[in-house]
Design a protein around this motif. Structure first.
Motif, mmCIF file in Angstrom:
data_model
loop_
_atom_site.group_PDB
_atom_site.id
_atom_site.type_symbol
_atom_site.label_atom_id
_atom_site.label_comp_id
_atom_site.label_asym_id
_atom_site.label_seq_id
_atom_site.Cartn_x
_atom_site.Cartn_y
_atom_site.Cartn_z
ATOM 1 N N ASN A 108 49.488 4.293 -46.610
ATOM 2 C CA ASN A 108 50.876 4.527 -46.528
ATOM 3 C C ASN A 108 51.441 5.264 -47.535
ATOM 4 O O ASN A 108 52.738 5.970 -47.466
ATOM 5 C CB ASN A 108 51.648 3.114 -46.327
ATOM 6 N N LEU A 109 50.668 5.634 -48.520
ATOM 7 C CA LEU A 109 51.057 6.394 -49.726
ATOM 8 C C LEU A 109 50.705 7.674 -49.207
ATOM 9 O O LEU A 109 51.480 8.712 -49.962
ATOM 10 C CB LEU A 109 50.124 5.930 -51.106
ATOM 11 N N LEU A 110 50.345 8.192 -48.446
ATOM 12 C CA LEU A 110 49.844 9.695 -48.145
ATOM 13 C C LEU A 110 51.099 10.171 -47.180
ATOM 14 O O LEU A 110 51.919 9.489 -46.633
ATOM 15 C CB LEU A 110 48.648 9.591 -47.140
ATOM 16 N N PRO A 111 51.184 11.369 -47.324
ATOM 17 C CA PRO A 111 52.299 11.944 -46.425
ATOM 18 C C PRO A 111 52.188 11.526 -44.993
ATOM 19 O O PRO A 111 50.880 11.568 -44.550
ATOM 20 C CB PRO A 111 51.831 13.599 -46.734
ATOM 21 N N GLU A 112 53.166 11.456 -44.242
ATOM 22 C CA GLU A 112 53.169 10.962 -42.791
ATOM 23 C C GLU A 112 52.181 12.144 -41.908
ATOM 24 O O GLU A 112 51.395 11.591 -41.173
ATOM 25 C CB GLU A 112 54.614 11.011 -42.404
ATOM 26 N N ALA A 115 48.814 10.651 -43.037
ATOM 27 C CA ALA A 115 48.651 9.248 -42.904
ATOM 28 C C ALA A 115 48.477 8.869 -41.372
ATOM 29 O O ALA A 115 47.566 7.940 -40.812
ATOM 30 C CB ALA A 115 49.790 8.540 -43.212
ATOM 31 N N ARG A 116 49.497 9.136 -40.442
ATOM 32 C CA ARG A 116 49.308 8.841 -38.993
ATOM 33 C C ARG A 116 48.286 9.055 -38.203
ATOM 34 O O ARG A 116 47.455 8.422 -37.703
ATOM 35 C CB ARG A 116 50.530 9.464 -38.131
ATOM 36 N N PRO A 117 47.602 10.463 -38.385
ATOM 37 C CA PRO A 117 46.057 10.529 -37.792
ATOM 38 C C PRO A 117 44.915 9.724 -38.283
ATOM 39 O O PRO A 117 44.244 9.165 -37.446
ATOM 40 C CB PRO A 117 45.898 12.262 -37.925
ATOM 41 N N ILE A 131 44.196 11.543 -30.028
ATOM 42 C CA ILE A 131 45.093 11.728 -31.167
ATOM 43 C C ILE A 131 45.629 12.998 -31.305
ATOM 44 O O ILE A 131 46.842 12.996 -31.515
ATOM 45 C CB ILE A 131 44.331 11.341 -32.874
ATOM 46 N N ALA A 132 45.045 14.110 -30.996
ATOM 47 C CA ALA A 132 45.461 15.478 -30.859
ATOM 48 C C ALA A 132 46.499 15.320 -29.954
ATOM 49 O O ALA A 132 47.595 16.054 -29.920
ATOM 50 C CB ALA A 132 44.456 16.228 -30.443
ATOM 51 N N GLU A 133 46.026 14.762 -28.587
ATOM 52 C CA GLU A 133 47.181 14.639 -27.642
ATOM 53 C C GLU A 133 48.322 14.189 -28.104
ATOM 54 O O GLU A 133 49.562 14.477 -27.634
ATOM 55 C CB GLU A 133 46.608 14.169 -26.326
ATOM 56 N N ILE A 146 42.654 14.640 -40.312
ATOM 57 C CA ILE A 146 41.875 13.428 -40.585
ATOM 58 C C ILE A 146 41.082 13.427 -41.721
ATOM 59 O O ILE A 146 40.880 12.575 -42.435
ATOM 60 C CB ILE A 146 41.227 12.933 -39.113
ATOM 61 N N GLN A 147 40.446 14.739 -41.599
ATOM 62 C CA GLN A 147 39.452 14.849 -42.986
ATOM 63 C C GLN A 147 39.966 15.061 -44.081
ATOM 64 O O GLN A 147 39.690 14.486 -45.281
ATOM 65 C CB GLN A 147 38.436 16.041 -42.378
ATOM 66 N N ARG A 148 41.202 15.750 -44.090
ATOM 67 C CA ARG A 148 41.907 16.007 -45.215
ATOM 68 C C ARG A 148 42.535 14.628 -45.818
ATOM 69 O O ARG A 148 42.513 14.510 -47.100
ATOM 70 C CB ARG A 148 43.129 16.918 -44.902
ATOM 71 N N ALA A 149 43.077 13.861 -44.767
ATOM 72 C CA ALA A 149 43.648 12.382 -45.169
ATOM 73 C C ALA A 149 42.528 11.666 -45.774
ATOM 74 O O ALA A 149 42.980 10.906 -46.765
ATOM 75 C CB ALA A 149 44.161 11.824 -44.015
ATOM 76 N N ARG A 150 41.425 11.709 -45.170
ATOM 77 C CA ARG A 150 40.269 10.848 -46.038
ATOM 78 C C ARG A 150 40.190 11.321 -47.341
ATOM 79 O O ARG A 150 39.638 10.545 -48.140
ATOM 80 C CB ARG A 150 39.011 10.809 -45.075
#
Length: 191
Positions: A108-112, A115-117, A131-133, A146-150
């Motif tokens: 939840n600290l990540l940009p939306e 965070a969402r994906p 998720i893409a769809e 997703i990779q960047r979020a990780r």
């Protein structure tokens, strides 16, 4: 990072004292011996002060000092084999259960847009194509986010938590840093 003042060494000690204590106690199983080892670790931290030595990874450096102090303790006790006792499977599972309590608040600290994906993929187990769809993204864009979020999540974990690892790099404990207000608030809710 260089520890150039004793006040920096003291602040560092206060930030990591709980995590180091847990790590040492998990290896020694004796409170008095653990306190003795903690004093050795503190002295080594202070001796690094003003030494002009550059410390690249502070966490690793501190736990390496603790690990060496534990090995020295076992040698003095003449109980050193070639291995330091590893935590049991149950202890390891407990650490992961406790850490899992903090993953969602960290996401939840990540940009939306990241965070969402990540939440859909890693928490809800939704396939990346779905998720893409759902988010009107191309598959490649969804995978990239997703990779960047990780990667961003990993940085948040490093910023907010002190991770204790064994010699093999396995997580054996963690603590929430006092400086991480969002996780401190979350910790108070779950305690």
């Amino acid at each position: 990072m260089k520890i150039s003042k004793y006040s920096q060494a003291s602040a560092l000690w206060l930030d990591y004292q709980k995590a180091l204590t847990g790590y040492i106690l998990s290896r020694v199983k004796d409170t008095d011996a653990s306190n003795e080892i903690m004093q050795e670790v503190l002295m080594k931290i202070y001796s690094a002060c003003c030494s002009d030595r550059e410390i690249q990874k502070l966490d690793s450096w501190l736990f390496q000092i603790a690990n060496h102090a534990i090995v020295d303790y076992w040698r003095r006790q003449k109980k050193f084999t070639d291995e330091i006792p590893e935590p049991s499977q149950e202890e390891e599972n407990q650490v992961w259960r406790e850490l899992a309590e903090y993953v969602e608040p960290l996401i939840n600290l990540l940009p939306e847009k990241y965070a969402r994906p990540l939440y859909l993929s890693d928490i809800e187990g939704v396939k990346q194509a779905d998720i893409a769809e759902q988010l009107n993204l191309g598959l490649s864009a969804a995978k990239s986010r997703i990779q960047r979020a990780r990667e961003m999540l990993q940085k948040e974990i490093q910023t907010c938590c002190t991770m204790e690892t064994d010699a093999s790099g396995n997580v054996i404990g963690f603590s929430v840093k006092e400086s991480c207000e969002p996780l401190q608030r979350h910790r108070k809710k779950i305690e």
